[in-house]
Write a protein that holds these residues in place. Sequence first.
Motif, PDB file in Angstrom:
ATOM      1  N   SER A 198       0.823  -1.219   0.000  1.00 26.08           N
ATOM      2  CA  SER A 198       0.000   0.000   0.000  1.00 26.08           C
ATOM      3  C   SER A 198       0.853   1.263   0.000  1.00 26.08           C
ATOM      4  CB  SER A 198      -0.923   0.006   1.214  1.00 26.08           C
ATOM      5  OG  SER A 198      -1.780  -1.116   1.210  1.00 26.08           O
ATOM      6  N   LEU A 199       2.129   1.108   0.338  1.00 26.53           N
ATOM      7  CA  LEU A 199       3.013   2.270   0.426  1.00 26.53           C
ATOM      8  C   LEU A 199       3.787   2.515  -0.864  1.00 26.53           C
ATOM      9  CD1 LEU A 199       4.493   1.634   4.006  1.00 26.53           C
ATOM     10  CD2 LEU A 199       2.413   2.868   3.373  1.00 26.53           C
ATOM     11  N   ALA A 200       3.456   1.762  -1.915  1.00 26.04           N
ATOM     12  CA  ALA A 200       4.240   1.821  -3.153  1.00 26.04           C
ATOM     13  C   ALA A 200       4.323   3.225  -3.733  1.00 26.04           C
ATOM     14  CB  ALA A 200       3.659   0.854  -4.173  1.00 26.04           C
ATOM     15  N   LYS A 201       3.256   3.979  -3.667  1.00 27.47           N
ATOM     16  CA  LYS A 201       3.247   5.310  -4.264  1.00 27.47           C
ATOM     17  C   LYS A 201       3.238   6.423  -3.206  1.00 27.47           C
ATOM     18  CE  LYS A 201       0.878   3.770  -8.456  1.00 27.47           C
ATOM     19  NZ  LYS A 201      -0.290   3.969  -9.358  1.00 27.47           N
ATOM     20  N   GLU A 202       3.442   6.035  -1.952  1.00 28.84           N
ATOM     21  CA  GLU A 202       3.382   7.012  -0.873  1.00 28.84           C
ATOM     22  C   GLU A 202       4.752   7.651  -0.626  1.00 28.84           C
ATOM     23  OE1 GLU A 202       0.716   8.031   0.673  1.00 28.84           O
ATOM     24  OE2 GLU A 202      -0.604   6.642  -0.379  1.00 28.84           O
ATOM     25  N   PRO A 203       4.775   8.957  -0.313  1.00 28.52           N
ATOM     26  CA  PRO A 203       6.046   9.583   0.089  1.00 28.52           C
ATOM     27  C   PRO A 203       6.451   9.079   1.476  1.00 28.52           C
ATOM     28  CG  PRO A 203       4.223  11.128   0.324  1.00 28.52           C
ATOM     29  CD  PRO A 203       3.661   9.917  -0.353  1.00 28.52           C
ATOM     30  N   LEU A 204       7.715   8.730   1.634  1.00 29.54           N
ATOM     31  CA  LEU A 204       8.199   8.145   2.889  1.00 29.54           C
ATOM     32  C   LEU A 204       9.274   9.028   3.520  1.00 29.54           C
ATOM     33  CD1 LEU A 204       8.535   4.395   1.785  1.00 29.54           C
ATOM     34  CD2 LEU A 204       6.554   5.538   2.808  1.00 29.54           C
ATOM     35  N   ILE A 205       9.320   8.980   4.814  1.00 29.93           N
ATOM     36  CA  ILE A 205      10.333   9.713   5.592  1.00 29.93           C
ATOM     37  C   ILE A 205      11.141   8.673   6.351  1.00 29.93           C
ATOM     38  CG2 ILE A 205      10.711  11.512   7.319  1.00 29.93           C
ATOM     39  CD1 ILE A 205       7.684  12.275   6.815  1.00 29.93           C
ATOM     40  N   PHE A 206      12.483   8.771   6.267  1.00 29.60           N
ATOM     41  CA  PHE A 206      13.294   7.724   6.904  1.00 29.60           C
ATOM     42  C   PHE A 206      14.592   8.309   7.444  1.00 29.60           C
ATOM     43  CE2 PHE A 206      15.364   3.415   6.887  1.00 29.60           C
ATOM     44  CZ  PHE A 206      14.448   2.837   7.752  1.00 29.60           C
ATOM     45  N   TYR A 207      15.358   7.438   8.105  1.00 32.33           N
ATOM     46  CA  TYR A 207      16.682   7.830   8.590  1.00 32.33           C
ATOM     47  C   TYR A 207      17.587   8.213   7.416  1.00 32.33           C
ATOM     48  CZ  TYR A 207      15.660   5.295  12.983  1.00 32.33           C
ATOM     49  OH  TYR A 207      15.113   4.851  14.164  1.00 32.33           O
ATOM     50  N   PRO A 208      18.577   9.075   7.648  1.00 34.94           N
ATOM     51  CA  PRO A 208      19.602   9.286   6.624  1.00 34.94           C
ATOM     52  C   PRO A 208      20.386   7.992   6.397  1.00 34.94           C
ATOM     53  CG  PRO A 208      19.670  11.018   8.293  1.00 34.94           C
ATOM     54  CD  PRO A 208      18.762   9.959   8.820  1.00 34.94           C
ATOM     55  N   ARG A 209      20.714   7.713   5.163  1.00 38.93           N
ATOM     56  CA  ARG A 209      21.478   6.501   4.857  1.00 38.93           C
ATOM     57  C   ARG A 209      22.788   6.443   5.649  1.00 38.93           C
ATOM     58  NH1 ARG A 209      21.669   3.283   0.016  1.00 38.93           N
ATOM     59  NH2 ARG A 209      20.424   4.869  -1.066  1.00 38.93           N
ATOM     60  N   SER A 210      23.446   7.608   5.803  1.00 35.31           N
ATOM     61  CA  SER A 210      24.742   7.648   6.495  1.00 35.31           C
ATOM     62  C   SER A 210      24.619   7.312   7.983  1.00 35.31           C
ATOM     63  CB  SER A 210      25.376   9.036   6.348  1.00 35.31           C
ATOM     64  OG  SER A 210      24.517  10.034   6.900  1.00 35.31           O
ATOM     65  N   LEU A 211      23.453   7.572   8.568  1.00 32.12           N
ATOM     66  CA  LEU A 211      23.266   7.305   9.997  1.00 32.12           C
ATOM     67  C   LEU A 211      23.020   5.831  10.256  1.00 32.12           C
ATOM     68  CD1 LEU A 211      22.846   8.403  12.905  1.00 32.12           C
ATOM     69  CD2 LEU A 211      20.405   8.585  12.344  1.00 32.12           C
ATOM     70  N   ALA A 212      22.234   5.190   9.430  1.00 34.16           N
ATOM     71  CA  ALA A 212      21.871   3.787   9.652  1.00 34.16           C
ATOM     72  C   ALA A 212      21.915   3.031   8.318  1.00 34.16           C
ATOM     73  CB  ALA A 212      20.486   3.696  10.279  1.00 34.16           C
ATOM     74  N   PRO A 213      23.115   2.800   7.775  1.00 30.85           N
ATOM     75  CA  PRO A 213      23.227   2.192   6.441  1.00 30.85           C
ATOM     76  C   PRO A 213      22.585   0.808   6.336  1.00 30.85           C
ATOM     77  CG  PRO A 213      25.364   2.262   7.552  1.00 30.85           C
ATOM     78  CD  PRO A 213      24.438   3.093   8.358  1.00 30.85           C
ATOM     79  N   VAL A 214      22.727  -0.021   7.392  1.00 29.91           N
ATOM     80  CA  VAL A 214      22.143  -1.368   7.356  1.00 29.91           C
ATOM     81  C   VAL A 214      20.622  -1.276   7.368  1.00 29.91           C
ATOM     82  CG1 VAL A 214      21.940  -3.562   8.571  1.00 29.91           C
ATOM     83  CG2 VAL A 214      24.162  -2.431   8.429  1.00 29.91           C
ATOM     84  N   LEU A 215      20.085  -0.449   8.243  1.00 29.00           N
ATOM     85  CA  LEU A 215      18.637  -0.282   8.324  1.00 29.00           C
ATOM     86  C   LEU A 215      18.080   0.284   7.027  1.00 29.00           C
ATOM     87  CD1 LEU A 215      16.220  -0.564  10.253  1.00 29.00           C
ATOM     88  CD2 LEU A 215      16.634   1.796  10.970  1.00 29.00           C
ATOM     89  N   TYR A 216      18.779   1.253   6.482  1.00 29.66           N
ATOM     90  CA  TYR A 216      18.362   1.866   5.212  1.00 29.66           C
ATOM     91  C   TYR A 216      18.315   0.811   4.106  1.00 29.66           C
ATOM     92  CZ  TYR A 216      17.915   5.826   1.944  1.00 29.66           C
ATOM     93  OH  TYR A 216      17.456   6.726   1.012  1.00 29.66           O
ATOM     94  N   ALA A 217      19.354  -0.009   4.045  1.00 30.40           N
ATOM     95  CA  ALA A 217      19.415  -1.058   3.024  1.00 30.40           C
ATOM     96  C   ALA A 217      18.297  -2.079   3.219  1.00 30.40           C
ATOM     97  CB  ALA A 217      20.770  -1.748   3.063  1.00 30.40           C
ATOM     98  N   ASN A 218      17.979  -2.375   4.480  1.00 31.66           N
ATOM     99  CA  ASN A 218      16.911  -3.338   4.755  1.00 31.66           C
ATOM    100  C   ASN A 218      15.545  -2.787   4.335  1.00 31.66           C
ATOM    101  OD1 ASN A 218      18.633  -5.268   5.747  1.00 31.66           O
ATOM    102  ND2 ASN A 218      18.365  -4.693   7.896  1.00 31.66           N
ATOM    103  N   LEU A 219      15.345  -1.479   4.505  1.00 30.86           N
ATOM    104  CA  LEU A 219      14.095  -0.879   4.045  1.00 30.86           C
ATOM    105  C   LEU A 219      13.963  -1.031   2.529  1.00 30.86           C
ATOM    106  CD1 LEU A 219      11.539   0.858   4.454  1.00 30.86           C
ATOM    107  CD2 LEU A 219      12.988   2.863   4.043  1.00 30.86           C
ATOM    108  N   ILE A 220      15.029  -0.716   1.819  1.00 35.03           N
ATOM    109  CA  ILE A 220      15.017  -0.847   0.354  1.00 35.03           C
ATOM    110  C   ILE A 220      14.701  -2.296  -0.028  1.00 35.03           C
ATOM    111  CG2 ILE A 220      16.364  -0.614  -1.757  1.00 35.03           C
ATOM    112  CD1 ILE A 220      15.786   2.056  -0.403  1.00 35.03           C
ATOM    113  N   LYS A 221      15.330  -3.237   0.678  1.00 30.15           N
ATOM    114  CA  LYS A 221      15.144  -4.656   0.371  1.00 30.15           C
ATOM    115  C   LYS A 221      13.697  -5.081   0.622  1.00 30.15           C
ATOM    116  CE  LYS A 221      16.912  -9.228   1.647  1.00 30.15           C
ATOM    117  NZ  LYS A 221      17.870  -9.960   2.517  1.00 30.15           N
ATOM    118  N   CYS A 222      13.122  -4.667   1.766  1.00 28.97           N
ATOM    119  CA  CYS A 222      11.735  -5.034   2.090  1.00 28.97           C
ATOM    120  C   CYS A 222      10.773  -4.515   1.015  1.00 28.97           C
ATOM    121  CB  CYS A 222      11.336  -4.471   3.450  1.00 28.97           C
ATOM    122  SG  CYS A 222      12.054  -5.330   4.858  1.00 28.97           S
TER     123      CYS A 222
END
Length: 300
Positions: free
Chosen positions: A185-209
């Motif tokens: 349902s979030l495919a076309k929604e604007p998202l707010i997240f951590y900066p990639r530099s702050l949490a690179p693993v978490l950021y990558a996991n979001l992209i993967k999910c």
Amino acid sequence: MELRQLKYFITVASELHFGRAAESLHLSQPALSKQIQALEDSLEIQLLERTKHWVRLTIAGQKFLETAHRILHEVEFGIQVTRQVADGEIGKLRIGFTETTLFSLAPEIVRTYRERYPQVELILTSRGTEAQVEALRTHQIDVGFVYLPIREPSLSIHPLFEEVYIAALPTSHWLARQKQIALQSLAKEPLIFYPRSLAPVLYANLIKCCEQAGFVPNIVQEAELAQTRLGLAAAGVGITFVLGDMQNLNAKGVVYRPLIENFLMLKLALAWRQNESSPVVHEFIKVFNTIKSIHDYSCS
């Protein structure tokens, strides 16, 4: 001059009688007299006047009696403090937190520790996980509440528990009417997240999910602090994600919804240096393990 000689002198000065003083000290009178004489010889000062019938302090002896009391008091106090330091009851403990761990079990662990060891000075600092790992390596902090994974062989890592991310969205958003949200349902929604530099693993996991759900996330804003991301969500900028415990914040203009699919999960852990010798740190680890055991039992 020896400490025992000071004790002997104080006892004689109190009794003003070598026989009674020797008896209370469990010494023979000749042995006590010899020790007092050795003290006077080392000081090159007569402390006591004595005859066969009486004993009294000289003027110098009266002054030295004050000094002897003070020296013994300071020594006894120093021994007590040293024992407390060795037992981890006195000292300084520098603790690192990530922002989100302040909404987990970490505050309970720190509060329990403060109650047990009120004389330990606590210095609390907020840092990201990677910054804490560096701070531990460079001895800027002593323990850190961090999120896994961490690859640092010099650290001991003890997991505490896992936390799942949930969605935080504006109260007026159409998805707010649903009790659970499908990730698609979030495919076309604007998202707010951590900066990639702050949490690179978490950021990558979001992209993967998101990619596994069939879309690339549309991250329109990045913000380090969860409160900032929640404020942006309340303002309608987009949907953000926070750990489940943070819904207790009751941020205005925002509702929280779990995601149907297995989503981002963080493992909270405590980290410290493997070669750590500080008793204060070891006592903190004991408190950590106690709280963890209680939590594990209540969840089983």
